[in-house]
Design an enzyme around this catalytic site. Sequence first.
Site, PDB file in Angstrom:
ATOM      1  N   ARG A 146      21.142   4.147  -7.251  1.00 55.71           N
ATOM      2  CA  ARG A 146      19.965   4.972  -7.542  1.00 55.71           C
ATOM      3  C   ARG A 146      20.255   6.447  -7.324  1.00 55.71           C
ATOM      4  O   ARG A 146      20.813   6.834  -6.299  1.00 55.71           O
ATOM      5  CB  ARG A 146      18.808   4.558  -6.652  1.00 55.71           C
ATOM      6  N   GLY A 151      12.993  13.773   1.108  1.00 61.42           N
ATOM      7  CA  GLY A 151      13.483  14.728   0.110  1.00 61.42           C
ATOM      8  C   GLY A 151      12.458  15.082  -0.943  1.00 61.42           C
ATOM      9  O   GLY A 151      12.151  16.258  -1.158  1.00 61.42           O
ATOM     10  N   HIS A 172      19.374   1.717   3.068  1.00 64.71           N
ATOM     11  CA  HIS A 172      18.296   2.648   2.731  1.00 64.71           C
ATOM     12  C   HIS A 172      17.424   2.166   1.579  1.00 64.71           C
ATOM     13  O   HIS A 172      16.209   2.255   1.643  1.00 64.71           O
ATOM     14  CB  HIS A 172      18.954   3.990   2.367  1.00 64.71           C
ATOM     15  N   GLU A 210      19.464  17.591  -4.925  1.00 64.64           N
ATOM     16  CA  GLU A 210      20.056  16.531  -4.103  1.00 64.64           C
ATOM     17  C   GLU A 210      21.294  15.987  -4.809  1.00 64.64           C
ATOM     18  O   GLU A 210      21.556  16.324  -5.973  1.00 64.64           O
ATOM     19  CB  GLU A 210      19.030  15.413  -3.858  1.00 64.64           C
ATOM     20  N   ASN A 253       7.246   2.457   3.443  1.00 67.59           N
ATOM     21  CA  ASN A 253       8.455   3.259   3.206  1.00 67.59           C
ATOM     22  C   ASN A 253       8.072   4.603   2.617  1.00 67.59           C
ATOM     23  O   ASN A 253       8.686   5.627   2.911  1.00 67.59           O
ATOM     24  CB  ASN A 253       9.357   2.551   2.178  1.00 67.59           C
ATOM     25  N   HIS A 263      22.290   5.065   2.747  1.00 69.66           N
ATOM     26  CA  HIS A 263      22.155   6.526   2.749  1.00 69.66           C
ATOM     27  C   HIS A 263      23.271   7.078   3.629  1.00 69.66           C
ATOM     28  O   HIS A 263      23.488   6.602   4.745  1.00 69.66           O
ATOM     29  CB  HIS A 263      20.789   6.939   3.297  1.00 69.66           C
ATOM     30  N   SER A 320       0.817  -1.224   0.000  1.00 70.36           N
ATOM     31  CA  SER A 320       0.000   0.000   0.000  1.00 70.36           C
ATOM     32  C   SER A 320       0.846   1.267   0.000  1.00 70.36           C
ATOM     33  O   SER A 320       0.435   2.294   0.536  1.00 70.36           O
ATOM     34  CB  SER A 320      -0.926  -0.012   1.213  1.00 70.36           C
ATOM     35  N   ARG A 341      25.495   9.013  -3.789  1.00 70.25           N
ATOM     36  CA  ARG A 341      25.469   8.364  -2.476  1.00 70.25           C
ATOM     37  C   ARG A 341      26.512   7.273  -2.274  1.00 70.25           C
ATOM     38  O   ARG A 341      27.016   7.092  -1.177  1.00 70.25           O
ATOM     39  CB  ARG A 341      24.106   7.707  -2.275  1.00 70.25           C
TER      40      ARG A 341
HETATM   41  P1  FAD Z   1       6.414   0.875   0.285  1.00 74.40           P
HETATM   42  O1  FAD Z   1       6.021   2.277   0.324  1.00 74.40           O
HETATM   43  O2  FAD Z   1       7.523   0.447   1.133  1.00 74.40           O
HETATM   44  O3  FAD Z   1       5.162  -0.020   0.679  1.00 74.40           O
HETATM   45  C1  FAD Z   1       5.315  -1.416   0.904  1.00 74.40           C
HETATM   46  C2  FAD Z   1       3.973  -1.998   1.223  1.00 74.40           C
HETATM   47  O4  FAD Z   1       4.045  -3.397   1.104  1.00 74.40           O
HETATM   48  C3  FAD Z   1       3.477  -1.716   2.628  1.00 74.40           C
HETATM   49  O5  FAD Z   1       2.100  -1.425   2.550  1.00 74.40           O
HETATM   50  C4  FAD Z   1       3.652  -3.053   3.348  1.00 74.40           C
HETATM   51  O6  FAD Z   1       2.718  -3.292   4.368  1.00 74.40           O
HETATM   52  C5  FAD Z   1       3.383  -3.990   2.199  1.00 74.40           C
HETATM   53  N1  FAD Z   1       3.930  -5.335   2.369  1.00 74.40           N
HETATM   54  C6  FAD Z   1       5.230  -5.717   2.404  1.00 74.40           C
HETATM   55  N2  FAD Z   1       5.300  -7.046   2.534  1.00 74.40           N
HETATM   56  C7  FAD Z   1       4.027  -7.520   2.584  1.00 74.40           C
HETATM   57  C8  FAD Z   1       3.431  -8.799   2.722  1.00 74.40           C
HETATM   58  N3  FAD Z   1       4.168  -9.912   2.844  1.00 74.40           N
HETATM   59  N4  FAD Z   1       2.084  -8.890   2.751  1.00 74.40           N
HETATM   60  C9  FAD Z   1       1.313  -7.792   2.655  1.00 74.40           C
HETATM   61  N5  FAD Z   1       1.812  -6.554   2.515  1.00 74.40           N
HETATM   62  C10 FAD Z   1       3.148  -6.430   2.483  1.00 74.40           C
HETATM   63  N6  FAD Z   1      12.602   7.872  -2.378  1.00 74.40           N
HETATM   64  C11 FAD Z   1      12.484   8.989  -3.139  1.00 74.40           C
HETATM   65  O7  FAD Z   1      12.285   8.910  -4.358  1.00 74.40           O
HETATM   66  N7  FAD Z   1      12.562  10.214  -2.548  1.00 74.40           N
HETATM   67  C12 FAD Z   1      12.763  10.384  -1.213  1.00 74.40           C
HETATM   68  O8  FAD Z   1      12.809  11.495  -0.728  1.00 74.40           O
HETATM   69  C13 FAD Z   1      12.919   9.225  -0.417  1.00 74.40           C
HETATM   70  N8  FAD Z   1      13.171   9.332   0.904  1.00 74.40           N
HETATM   71  C14 FAD Z   1      13.211   8.209   1.669  1.00 74.40           C
HETATM   72  C15 FAD Z   1      13.364   8.332   3.039  1.00 74.40           C
HETATM   73  C16 FAD Z   1      13.336   7.220   3.846  1.00 74.40           C
HETATM   74  C17 FAD Z   1      13.521   7.364   5.326  1.00 74.40           C
HETATM   75  C18 FAD Z   1      13.150   5.944   3.263  1.00 74.40           C
HETATM   76  C19 FAD Z   1      13.094   4.727   4.113  1.00 74.40           C
HETATM   77  C20 FAD Z   1      13.023   5.809   1.894  1.00 74.40           C
HETATM   78  C21 FAD Z   1      13.046   6.933   1.079  1.00 74.40           C
HETATM   79  N9  FAD Z   1      12.914   6.832  -0.296  1.00 74.40           N
HETATM   80  C22 FAD Z   1      12.804   7.963  -1.049  1.00 74.40           C
HETATM   81  C23 FAD Z   1      12.675   5.544  -0.930  1.00 74.40           C
HETATM   82  C24 FAD Z   1      11.158   5.381  -1.193  1.00 74.40           C
HETATM   83  O9  FAD Z   1      10.452   5.905  -0.093  1.00 74.40           O
HETATM   84  C25 FAD Z   1      10.759   3.958  -1.399  1.00 74.40           C
HETATM   85  O10 FAD Z   1      11.585   3.343  -2.340  1.00 74.40           O
HETATM   86  C26 FAD Z   1       9.322   3.885  -1.928  1.00 74.40           C
HETATM   87  O11 FAD Z   1       8.475   4.622  -1.099  1.00 74.40           O
HETATM   88  C27 FAD Z   1       8.854   2.460  -2.004  1.00 74.40           C
HETATM   89  O12 FAD Z   1       7.499   2.484  -2.332  1.00 74.40           O
HETATM   90  P2  FAD Z   1       6.753   1.135  -2.609  1.00 74.40           P
HETATM   91  O13 FAD Z   1       5.365   1.504  -3.042  1.00 74.40           O
HETATM   92  O14 FAD Z   1       7.542   0.282  -3.504  1.00 74.40           O
HETATM   93  O15 FAD Z   1       6.715   0.382  -1.195  1.00 74.40           O
HETATM   94  C1  SIN Z   2      16.623  11.882   1.125  1.00 74.78           C
HETATM   95  O1  SIN Z   2      15.721  12.678   1.359  1.00 74.78           O
HETATM   96  O2  SIN Z   2      17.813  12.101   1.320  1.00 74.78           O
HETATM   97  C2  SIN Z   2      16.247  10.566   0.569  1.00 74.78           C
HETATM   98  C3  SIN Z   2      15.996  10.726  -0.862  1.00 74.78           C
HETATM   99  C4  SIN Z   2      15.961   9.383  -1.508  1.00 74.78           C
HETATM  100  O3  SIN Z   2      16.200   8.364  -0.895  1.00 74.78           O
HETATM  101  O4  SIN Z   2      15.711   9.390  -2.724  1.00 74.78           O
END
Ligand code: FAD
Ligand code: SIN
Length: 525
Positions: free
Chosen positions: A384, A47, A349, A113, A41, A241, A12, A288
């Site tokens: 990345r 950022g 990260h 960035e 995540n 990170h 989600s 990075r």
């Molecule tokens: P997520 O948003 O991680 O969602 C995963 C989902 O899968 C969750 O709902 C979880 O419950 C579900 N799930 C997992 N396993 C199961 C299972 N077995 N059964 C059911 N549900 C499950 N990226 C950027 O581009 N810019 C940024 O500024 C940035 N900042 C970041 C800062 C931090 C602190 C972090 C941790 C990451 C950051 N990233 C950033 C990376 C980025 O946030 C993630 O790569 C991205 O949000 C991943 O999105 P997603 O939809 O793939 O998964």
């Molecule tokens: C950050 O805000 O430094 C994270 C950005 C990213 O992971 O893309």
Amino acid sequence: MEKRFDFLVIGSGIAGLSFALKVAGHGKVAVVCKGQLDETNTAYAQGGIASVMYPPDNFEKHIHDTLVCGDGLCDEKVVRMVVEEAPAQIKQLMEWGVNFDKKDDGTIDLAKEGGHSEHRILHHKDSTGREIQRALCQKVREHKNIQVFEHHFAVDLITQHHLGMLVKSHHTNIECYGAYVLDIPTGKVYKFLAKIVLIATGGSGNVYYSTTNPAVATGDGIAMVYRAKGVIEDMEFMQFHPTSLYNPGERPSFLITEALRGAGAILRTQDGKEFMHKYDPRGSLATRDIVARAIDNEMKIRGDEYVYLDARHLNKEEVMTHFPTIYQKCKSVGIDIFKEMIPVVPAAHFLCGGIKTDINGRSWINRLYAAGEAACTGLHGANRLASNSLLEAIVFAERASRDALQHFRSYAIPSEIPEWNDSGTTYPEEMVLITQNMKEMQSIMTSYVGIVRSDLRLKRAMNRLSIIFEETEELYKKTKLSKALCELRNLITVCYLIIKSAQQRRESVGLHYNVDCPHRRIKKE
Ligand code: FAD
Ligand code: SIN
């Protein structure tokens, strides 16, 4: 116990929810997530999201920056496609209600960035992910065709294997019909059957002890696809990170966004000396892989546990406007960022590798798509570029939805899929068997498979991991399903895939740095 849908979305975050919204006008959708809908995540992203918006920026510059960062291993066709499709997806996010910060003249306020040659990061203060998650959750909850299943854990994908047929690794004839899903509060396992399945399970940061990722990031989707005999790629490229807050014991590690360095904050060793120009002409804003390795090196040489990020000279009003969360967090641990430097360390990260997909998000298993951090699309290559991952997730969710909508009506789901079979299993008597193995696994990965690797360290890691693997498989076979045990098992699979890929890659490139392998010569600009 069976539930039937047109589309099953596992996850989600930005990838899962945007896909769900895009297909929901055409059929019944289930969104399954193992925590609450907003525990992702995505919600932690600080950022922002990268996209070319105004001159002097242009697509060629964003493409060039992404390719340089990926250290020669990006798929250029994918990079071009993602960069060029970004503005349309940003527009879509805004139509769904995401508020990006604007300047007084009404234009979008763009940040910079590491590795970006222009200001191109759209953001919402320093909590961009939370804003995106808020808007998407609201839209999904309002949609009558989307049913949300919180606290539901996807355990395994359903394929012909469950119909008693032989399924071979990497074959092109495997089909996915849904997933076995554990309802965590009741302990019941349901068959969620669907014509199309999207894996959007996010990151895997919890294979390491220190990570910026929340507890949900346990690589479940990657492990499920591996077990279902799909193709997994580029697992050695785990991005650390450079700047998480040094605050021992805190999990997840609190991120100090790279945008703070984009605004002028400078890395210094504990004696106050700037050091990044020794490693790269871009200084604190190098990519990075380079910054994290430089910090790791400085800490090792000096025997220090952290370096400093110096934001004391920055304009107070601007910092308070753009980085309120960081200001408050530092204050809460006794650091006034205008008077003191911030102690920082690298933390796991982002996983660049994952479930291999084509340009439409199709995995190697038919009817199964992957998007977001769980996927390996070819965009990131060996490293990345900052803020390219939210972008990748939304672009591939769009492409996957378009592809799925063309085909789903012609897919039938076999009627004879069996129920989950847990006969002969019992409830676990000692949780310590799970928690201790989790600690050992994180310790192995942190010590031997971190920022700097060697052949001996990787070999040792694989040997140690195999013991934990055997113990956990034995426990899994005789125990009723639990979230903790499934996560441990998945994390061990992800560790195995990381180590195996790292052993196979006989060059140091991007995020994978092995002292026993030559460095690929690439041009860094
Ligand atoms: P997520 O948003 O991680 O969602 C995963 C989902 O899968 C969750 O709902 C979880 O419950 C579900 N799930 C997992 N396993 C199961 C299972 N077995 N059964 C059911 N549900 C499950 N990226 C950027 O581009 N810019 C940024 O500024 C940035 N900042 C970041 C800062 C931090 C602190 C972090 C941790 C990451 C950051 N990233 C950033 C990376 C980025 O946030 C993630 O790569 C991205 O949000 C991943 O999105 P997603 O939809 O793939 O998964
Ligand atoms: C950050 O805000 O430094 C994270 C950005 C990213 O992971 O893309």
